[in-house]
Motif scaffolding. Structure first.
Motif, short mmCIF file in Angstrom:
data_model
loop_
_atom_site.label_atom_id
_atom_site.label_comp_id
_atom_site.label_asym_id
_atom_site.label_seq_id
_atom_site.Cartn_x
_atom_site.Cartn_y
_atom_site.Cartn_z
N GLU A 74 95.87 21.33 -9.59
CA GLU A 74 95.03 20.50 -10.45
C GLU A 74 95.79 20.29 -11.74
O GLU A 74 96.51 21.18 -12.21
CB GLU A 74 93.68 21.16 -10.73
N ILE A 75 95.65 19.11 -12.31
CA ILE A 75 96.38 18.73 -13.52
C ILE A 75 95.41 18.10 -14.50
O ILE A 75 94.52 17.35 -14.09
CB ILE A 75 97.51 17.73 -13.17
N ALA B 188 89.99 11.56 -24.87
CA ALA B 188 90.13 11.07 -23.51
C ALA B 188 90.98 12.05 -22.72
O ALA B 188 91.92 12.62 -23.26
CB ALA B 188 90.77 9.68 -23.49
N ALA B 189 90.63 12.24 -21.47
CA ALA B 189 91.39 13.14 -20.61
C ALA B 189 91.42 12.58 -19.20
O ALA B 189 90.50 11.88 -18.78
CB ALA B 189 90.76 14.54 -20.60
N VAL B 190 92.48 12.90 -18.50
CA VAL B 190 92.63 12.52 -17.09
C VAL B 190 92.80 13.79 -16.28
O VAL B 190 93.58 14.67 -16.64
CB VAL B 190 93.85 11.60 -16.88
N TYR B 191 92.05 13.88 -15.19
CA TYR B 191 92.13 15.01 -14.27
C TYR B 191 92.73 14.51 -12.96
O TYR B 191 92.27 13.51 -12.40
CB TYR B 191 90.74 15.58 -13.99
N LEU B 192 93.75 15.21 -12.48
CA LEU B 192 94.43 14.80 -11.25
C LEU B 192 94.36 15.93 -10.23
O LEU B 192 94.69 17.08 -10.56
CB LEU B 192 95.91 14.49 -11.53
N GLY B 193 93.94 15.63 -9.02
CA GLY B 193 94.05 16.55 -7.91
C GLY B 193 95.29 16.14 -7.13
O GLY B 193 95.48 14.96 -6.84
N GLN C 197 96.18 12.84 -5.22
CA GLN C 197 95.17 12.43 -4.26
C GLN C 197 93.88 11.95 -4.93
O GLN C 197 93.15 11.16 -4.36
CB GLN C 197 94.81 13.58 -3.31
N SER C 198 93.59 12.47 -6.13
CA SER C 198 92.37 12.06 -6.81
C SER C 198 92.60 11.97 -8.31
O SER C 198 93.40 12.72 -8.87
CB SER C 198 91.23 13.05 -6.52
#
Length: 162
Positions: free
Chosen positions: A69-70, A84-89, A137-138
């Motif tokens: 997770e990022i 603002a934040a971005v979450y990456l799977g 992926q997400s």
């Protein structure tokens, strides 16, 4: 000056493009999480690259459990509407030596100020560092509870198509 877009995809891209460090979340052997800040470059908002030693704890964690997770965010803004934040799977791995010529080109196609592009020879053989890649992926963005367009009264994540 054009107004800043509030479309989720544009928000995600802006956060990714405007920042240099991502927080990489990996799983330790005992199942506990480990988070590590790493300097990144990306290719097409799908592949995120960083340089690391294979001996680093997060690198060993990626080798054992590639699901990561990022989160990417600007830590220099004050709390408020500009957060603002971005979450990456993603799935991460060390880039195999056979793929390095192509991956190095993708990873360093746009080099940020103060950063240099690494060559294949610096990331293979007896080199102490390697190129890692997380394939996304997400994607989700942080939505404040008070957001005038998407707020629900409580902070949440909103899935984004990139």
């Amino acid at each position: 000056m054009e107004p800043t877009s509030t479309e989720p995809r544009d928000i995600a891209r802006r956060v990714i493009d405007d920042n240099h460090f991502m927080v990489l979340g990996t799983s330790q052997p005992d199942g506990t999480p480990r988070v590590s800040p790493v300097f990144y470059n990306h290719a097409g908002y799908r592949d995120f690259y960083w340089i690391s030693s294979p001996r680093a704890r997060h690198s060993r964690n990626v080798d054992a459990q590639p699901r990561v997770e990022i989160v990417i965010f600007n830590s220099h803004v004050d709390p408020g509407p500009d957060v603002a934040a971005v979450y990456l799977g993603a799935t991460a791995a060390r880039v195999p030596d056979a793929e390095l010529p192509t991956a190095v080109t993708a990873a360093f196609s746009s080099v940020r100020k103060g950063v240099r592009a690494y060559g294949v020879d610096e990331l293979s053989g007896d080199a102490e560092v390697r190129l890692y890649r997380a394939t996304v992926q997400s994607v989700e963005i942080h939505v404040r509870g008070s957001d005038p367009e998407r707020g629900t009264g409580i902070d949440r994540r909103l899935a984004v198509e990139m």
